[in-house]
Motif scaffolding. Sequence first.
Motif, PDB file in Angstrom:
ATOM      1  N   ALA A  10     -16.090  64.916 -38.514  1.00  0.00           N
ATOM      2  CA  ALA A  10     -16.194  65.364 -37.123  1.00  0.00           C
ATOM      3  C   ALA A  10     -14.842  65.478 -36.446  1.00  0.00           C
ATOM      4  O   ALA A  10     -14.767  65.752 -35.257  1.00  0.00           O
ATOM      5  CB  ALA A  10     -17.075  64.398 -36.330  1.00  0.00           C
ATOM      6  N   THR A  11     -13.735  65.283 -37.201  1.00  0.00           N
ATOM      7  CA  THR A  11     -12.424  65.205 -36.582  1.00  0.00           C
ATOM      8  C   THR A  11     -11.872  66.551 -36.137  1.00  0.00           C
ATOM      9  O   THR A  11     -11.348  66.702 -35.046  1.00  0.00           O
ATOM     10  CB  THR A  11     -11.425  64.534 -37.543  1.00  0.00           C
ATOM     11  N   ALA A  12     -11.975  67.569 -36.972  1.00  0.00           N
ATOM     12  CA  ALA A  12     -11.330  68.848 -36.687  1.00  0.00           C
ATOM     13  C   ALA A  12     -12.342  69.925 -36.392  1.00  0.00           C
ATOM     14  O   ALA A  12     -13.402  69.963 -36.987  1.00  0.00           O
ATOM     15  CB  ALA A  12     -10.470  69.270 -37.879  1.00  0.00           C
ATOM     16  N   THR A 139      -8.785  62.513 -24.533  1.00  0.00           N
ATOM     17  CA  THR A 139      -9.647  61.353 -24.285  1.00  0.00           C
ATOM     18  C   THR A 139     -11.116  61.748 -24.309  1.00  0.00           C
ATOM     19  O   THR A 139     -11.966  61.035 -24.862  1.00  0.00           O
ATOM     20  CB  THR A 139      -9.303  60.721 -22.923  1.00  0.00           C
ATOM     21  N   ILE A 140     -11.428  62.895 -23.714  1.00  0.00           N
ATOM     22  CA  ILE A 140     -12.813  63.375 -23.668  1.00  0.00           C
ATOM     23  C   ILE A 140     -13.335  63.656 -25.076  1.00  0.00           C
ATOM     24  O   ILE A 140     -14.429  63.221 -25.457  1.00  0.00           O
ATOM     25  CB  ILE A 140     -12.904  64.643 -22.802  1.00  0.00           C
ATOM     26  N   ILE A 141     -12.536  64.361 -25.869  1.00  0.00           N
ATOM     27  CA  ILE A 141     -12.965  64.715 -27.217  1.00  0.00           C
ATOM     28  C   ILE A 141     -13.119  63.467 -28.089  1.00  0.00           C
ATOM     29  O   ILE A 141     -14.083  63.346 -28.863  1.00  0.00           O
ATOM     30  CB  ILE A 141     -11.981  65.713 -27.852  1.00  0.00           C
ATOM     31  N   GLU A 142     -12.195  62.518 -27.966  1.00  0.00           N
ATOM     32  CA  GLU A 142     -12.309  61.286 -28.752  1.00  0.00           C
ATOM     33  C   GLU A 142     -13.564  60.513 -28.384  1.00  0.00           C
ATOM     34  O   GLU A 142     -14.215  59.912 -29.244  1.00  0.00           O
ATOM     35  CB  GLU A 142     -11.060  60.416 -28.549  1.00  0.00           C
ATOM     36  N   PHE A 143     -13.903  60.505 -27.094  1.00  0.00           N
ATOM     37  CA  PHE A 143     -15.144  59.848 -26.678  1.00  0.00           C
ATOM     38  C   PHE A 143     -16.342  60.463 -27.395  1.00  0.00           C
ATOM     39  O   PHE A 143     -17.200  59.743 -27.913  1.00  0.00           O
ATOM     40  CB  PHE A 143     -15.324  59.978 -25.159  1.00  0.00           C
ATOM     41  N   ILE A 179     -13.959  72.834 -23.019  1.00  0.00           N
ATOM     42  CA  ILE A 179     -14.240  71.487 -23.519  1.00  0.00           C
ATOM     43  C   ILE A 179     -15.697  71.374 -23.963  1.00  0.00           C
ATOM     44  O   ILE A 179     -16.005  70.754 -24.989  1.00  0.00           O
ATOM     45  CB  ILE A 179     -13.917  70.426 -22.451  1.00  0.00           C
ATOM     46  N   PHE A 180     -16.603  71.972 -23.212  1.00  0.00           N
ATOM     47  CA  PHE A 180     -18.016  71.950 -23.609  1.00  0.00           C
ATOM     48  C   PHE A 180     -18.201  72.619 -24.973  1.00  0.00           C
ATOM     49  O   PHE A 180     -18.935  72.119 -25.836  1.00  0.00           O
ATOM     50  CB  PHE A 180     -18.866  72.666 -22.566  1.00  0.00           C
ATOM     51  N   ASN A 181     -17.559  73.757 -25.180  1.00  0.00           N
ATOM     52  CA  ASN A 181     -17.681  74.446 -26.465  1.00  0.00           C
ATOM     53  C   ASN A 181     -17.094  73.609 -27.607  1.00  0.00           C
ATOM     54  O   ASN A 181     -17.671  73.547 -28.700  1.00  0.00           O
ATOM     55  CB  ASN A 181     -16.992  75.805 -26.401  1.00  0.00           C
ATOM     56  N   GLN A 182     -15.962  72.959 -27.354  1.00  0.00           N
ATOM     57  CA  GLN A 182     -15.378  72.112 -28.382  1.00  0.00           C
ATOM     58  C   GLN A 182     -16.298  70.936 -28.707  1.00  0.00           C
ATOM     59  O   GLN A 182     -16.470  70.569 -29.875  1.00  0.00           O
ATOM     60  CB  GLN A 182     -14.007  71.603 -27.925  1.00  0.00           C
ATOM     61  N   THR A 183     -16.885  70.348 -27.682  1.00  0.00           N
ATOM     62  CA  THR A 183     -17.805  69.240 -27.905  1.00  0.00           C
ATOM     63  C   THR A 183     -19.032  69.705 -28.684  1.00  0.00           C
ATOM     64  O   THR A 183     -19.501  69.026 -29.610  1.00  0.00           O
ATOM     65  CB  THR A 183     -18.229  68.634 -26.558  1.00  0.00           C
ATOM     66  N   GLY A 184     -19.568  70.858 -28.303  1.00  0.00           N
ATOM     67  CA  GLY A 184     -20.706  71.402 -29.023  1.00  0.00           C
ATOM     68  C   GLY A 184     -20.383  71.691 -30.477  1.00  0.00           C
ATOM     69  O   GLY A 184     -21.234  71.528 -31.364  1.00  0.00           O
ATOM     70  N   GLU A 185     -19.162  72.117 -30.756  1.00  0.00           N
ATOM     71  CA  GLU A 185     -18.744  72.369 -32.136  1.00  0.00           C
ATOM     72  C   GLU A 185     -18.672  71.074 -32.933  1.00  0.00           C
ATOM     73  O   GLU A 185     -19.077  71.016 -34.102  1.00  0.00           O
ATOM     74  CB  GLU A 185     -17.400  73.103 -32.158  1.00  0.00           C
ATOM     75  N   LEU A 186     -18.164  70.011 -32.305  1.00  0.00           N
ATOM     76  CA  LEU A 186     -18.176  68.707 -32.963  1.00  0.00           C
ATOM     77  C   LEU A 186     -19.597  68.290 -33.322  1.00  0.00           C
ATOM     78  O   LEU A 186     -19.858  67.781 -34.416  1.00  0.00           O
ATOM     79  CB  LEU A 186     -17.539  67.650 -32.059  1.00  0.00           C
TER      80      LEU A 186
END
Length: 340
Positions: A10-12, A139-143, A179-186
Amino acid sequence: MQRRNFLKNATALSAGGMLSATHSLEPAPSQQPKKIGIQIYSIRRELQKDMIGPLKALKDIGFTHVELYGYEQKDKKGSVLGYSLKDYRKLLQDVGLEATSSHLEPPLKSLYKFGDGGGTGKGERSIQIERYTKQNAGTIIEFWKRALADHHDLGVNVLVQPAMPIVTNLDDAKWVCEIFNQTGELARQANMRWGYHNHSAEFKRIGAKRGEDWSPEMTITKATYPTEIFYDFLLTHTEPSLVFFEMDVYWAVMGQCDPVTYFNRYPGRFAQLHIKDRDILGSTGFMNFENIFTVGYSTGGLERYYAELEYPGTVSGASATQLQAVRQSYEYLAKSLFVK
């Protein structure tokens, strides 16, 4: 999947960019008895006194699945309402309730505005967190990486953010969508889903306004003064395969917007709903739940719904307990022919 491998995977973000494959939630089968869910925030006062008894009561009432609240990260350990992930998962299993979704938000400064729930027709609710910036994006993505791993351990594969980042202009809104799209991709990489839950503030307009970014030499045109309802901006600038929406239909109405209009305008985007009324579900006539369910199903998006009560309301003219209120709300949904 072991937790270490999960976190590594889930890192990249995918090097090829956002993928278009749609990963839908598993729809509840159309059969009797109905599978009716509840956001356990509805019995938060009861849970403060006793954790197990009220959850057993939900099962006895007939609820089959729940949406969690109360997830926290502290000292590199996740917990739910003070329980370890392992203990809380076992608690739900022992009670016989399935956790199918969870509410949580990044650890940013919170700003709350609580109305009266709409009882006077003037209620407003905004649950906001500080502005998303390039400085706090990491910080948001790491959370969310940790939260996804923790919810994998909980056996919950749907995560929902119920807090709106502060936005004052379209640039803020664009960054939120990124950020929402990046989170959804994770979440997609983890074979999970990520969505957003609204209150009423999302239905206000954003963008430049005369008196803020205006000067006399500027030409007043639509291009110069773009304004847009923030909720619409989210829907049009997030990737449908990565971000779904859990509409709280009551707070949409309190934001002076019609849920049915949104279902028709953005078909397939609303995988989950919060079903809420001013009081016990179906007791006020304020919400047209028949239209909401009928169009929600017909537009091809609705897969799960959760009853939620902000306040316990009344039963037979007397103040109800939270468990009395959710029992009557369950009975309303169970008896309604338009609810699957």
